[in-house]
Design a protein around this motif. Structure first.
Motif, PDB file in Angstrom:
ATOM      1  N   ARG A 154      66.243   2.048  37.055  1.00 15.15           N
ATOM      2  CA  ARG A 154      65.908   2.970  35.962  1.00 15.15           C
ATOM      3  C   ARG A 154      66.499   4.357  36.200  1.00 15.15           C
ATOM      4  NH1 ARG A 154      60.764   0.442  36.504  1.00 15.15           N
ATOM      5  NH2 ARG A 154      59.998   2.261  37.651  1.00 15.15           N
ATOM      6  N   ALA A 155      66.710   4.693  37.482  1.00 13.68           N
ATOM      7  CA  ALA A 155      67.298   5.995  37.812  1.00 13.68           C
ATOM      8  C   ALA A 155      68.821   5.990  37.692  1.00 13.68           C
ATOM      9  CB  ALA A 155      66.894   6.399  39.231  1.00 13.68           C
ATOM     10  N   GLY A 156      69.402   4.821  37.380  1.00 13.74           N
ATOM     11  CA  GLY A 156      70.833   4.771  37.149  1.00 13.74           C
ATOM     12  C   GLY A 156      71.637   3.994  38.155  1.00 13.74           C
ATOM     13  N   ALA A 157      71.005   3.491  39.219  1.00 18.22           N
ATOM     14  CA  ALA A 157      71.752   2.771  40.254  1.00 18.22           C
ATOM     15  C   ALA A 157      72.021   1.330  39.845  1.00 18.22           C
ATOM     16  CB  ALA A 157      70.967   2.790  41.564  1.00 18.22           C
ATOM     17  N   ALA A 158      73.155   0.817  40.282  1.00 20.03           N
ATOM     18  CA  ALA A 158      73.427  -0.612  40.229  1.00 20.03           C
ATOM     19  C   ALA A 158      72.816  -1.225  41.480  1.00 20.03           C
ATOM     20  CB  ALA A 158      74.924  -0.872  40.174  1.00 20.03           C
ATOM     21  N   VAL A 159      72.080  -2.325  41.320  1.00 17.69           N
ATOM     22  CA  VAL A 159      71.240  -2.821  42.409  1.00 17.69           C
ATOM     23  C   VAL A 159      71.585  -4.258  42.778  1.00 17.69           C
ATOM     24  CG1 VAL A 159      68.874  -3.227  43.187  1.00 17.69           C
ATOM     25  CG2 VAL A 159      69.363  -1.309  41.662  1.00 17.69           C
ATOM     26  N   VAL A 160      71.719  -4.498  44.086  1.00 21.96           N
ATOM     27  CA  VAL A 160      71.751  -5.860  44.613  1.00 21.96           C
ATOM     28  C   VAL A 160      70.322  -6.228  44.979  1.00 21.96           C
ATOM     29  CG1 VAL A 160      72.541  -7.377  46.461  1.00 21.96           C
ATOM     30  CG2 VAL A 160      74.102  -5.686  45.475  1.00 21.96           C
ATOM     31  N   VAL A 161      69.779  -7.210  44.282  1.00 23.65           N
ATOM     32  CA  VAL A 161      68.411  -7.681  44.510  1.00 23.65           C
ATOM     33  C   VAL A 161      68.484  -8.829  45.509  1.00 23.65           C
ATOM     34  CG1 VAL A 161      66.337  -8.643  43.449  1.00 23.65           C
ATOM     35  CG2 VAL A 161      67.747  -6.997  42.180  1.00 23.65           C
ATOM     36  N   ASN A 162      68.129  -8.551  46.750  1.00 28.23           N
ATOM     37  CA  ASN A 162      68.233  -9.564  47.806  1.00 28.23           C
ATOM     38  C   ASN A 162      66.862 -10.125  48.157  1.00 28.23           C
ATOM     39  OD1 ASN A 162      67.766  -9.558  51.093  1.00 28.23           O
ATOM     40  ND2 ASN A 162      69.367 -10.939  50.397  1.00 28.23           N
TER      41      ASN A 162
END
Length: 292
Positions: free
Chosen positions: A25-33
């Protein structure tokens, strides 16, 4: 966090899930591990459904090649790894004489070696890129808690690793900090002991802003810190130090050590549940310390 790419390990539920959602939500692209692939896919799908980029990693942090693959996925998908949240962790409760070496080994491999393996993979890329931020999830249990000795030991090691990495990486532009969260997660609600001290309203979402802060530009200059957040409370955990008084002799023999404890050091012992087993001459020193 706009334009940043972040890996969150153990992100299929609990704290990791809260961190992944908040950072997205803060703008980061996230790797969900998460090794629980179904949970990781659920979290990533929810993030993407809200209009934010996320990819799934089912790799195990406990294997160095798979830990490398987690970080490589972030770079391949998003072009960089700007942040790493080493959150994946295991615990169980056991009294020392009933402990199982196989369970203890599994906890060490995930909680400590997993942080090490994933951290090293991220550090190599961050150093080449000129900077980054790592947040390791430690625990207040690192100070010692009943029935979770292996977990406590791994979290103490994570705090030490954090401080060492911070020193080594200061000139590389890589900041390393640790967070000791207190939140109502599955790890807590499955423990009768832990659930007594962590109310349900202390949700993982309350810890996520601290992790966000440590990853973004506003925390520039903050490194090597161990920070505790219970939701309502936020404070710095003091690092170990030599506790005064410091006694000096050219050489210590057993009688000298015994006299030092009887006459001086007995009044400065750290408060643990030892009162009934201490000699009477030392027990008197701990009474006021415990009541404080």
């Amino acid at each position: 966090m706009d334009g940043k790419a972040v890996v969150v390990t153990g992100a299929g539920r609990g704290l990791g899930e809260a961190f992944a959602h908040h950072l997205a939500r803060a703008g980061a692209a996230v790797v969900v591990n998460d090794v629980d692939g179904a949970s990781a896919r659920r979290v990533a799908a929810a993030i993407r459904g809200a209009g934010f980029p996320a990819v799934v990693s089912e790799h195990s942090v406990a294997d160095p090649e798979q830990a490398e693959a987690i970080v490589r996925l972030c770079v391949d998908e998003f072009g960089a790894v700007d942040g790493l949240v080493n959150n994946a962790g295991l615990t169980y409760e056991a009294l020392p004489w009933e402990d199982d070496p196989a369970r203890a080994r599994a906890v060490v491999e995930v909680n400590l070696l997993g942080v090490l393996y994933t951290g090293l993979a991220a550090i190599r890329r961050m150093r080449a890129a000129g900077g980054g931020s790592i947040v390791n999830i430690s625990s207040g249990a690192s100070l010692g808690q009943r029935t979770i000795a292996t977990y406590a030991a791994t979290k103490g090691a994570v705090s030490s690793l954090t401080c060492s990495w911070a020193l080594d990486l200061e000139d590389c532009g890589i900041r390393v900090n640790a967070v000791c969260p207190k939140a109502y997660t599955r790890m807590v609600w499955t423990s009768e002991r832990a659930s007594r001290h962590t109310p349900p309203e202390h949700t993982p979402d309350l810890v996520a802003p601290l992790v966000h802060y440590l990853l973004d530009e506003r925390s520039a200059g903050v490194t090597g810190q161990i920070l505790r957040c219970t939701g309502p409370e936020l404070h710095i955990v003091g690092q170990p130090y030599l506790k005064p008084p410091i006694l000096h002799r050219d050489a210590w023999d057993v009688d000298g050590v015994a006299a030092a404890f009887t006459e001086v050091l007995g009044g400065h012992l750290e408060p643990y549940g030892l009162e009934k087993r201490l000699p009477p001459r030392l027990r008197k020193w701990l009474a006021p310390v415990r009541s404080a």
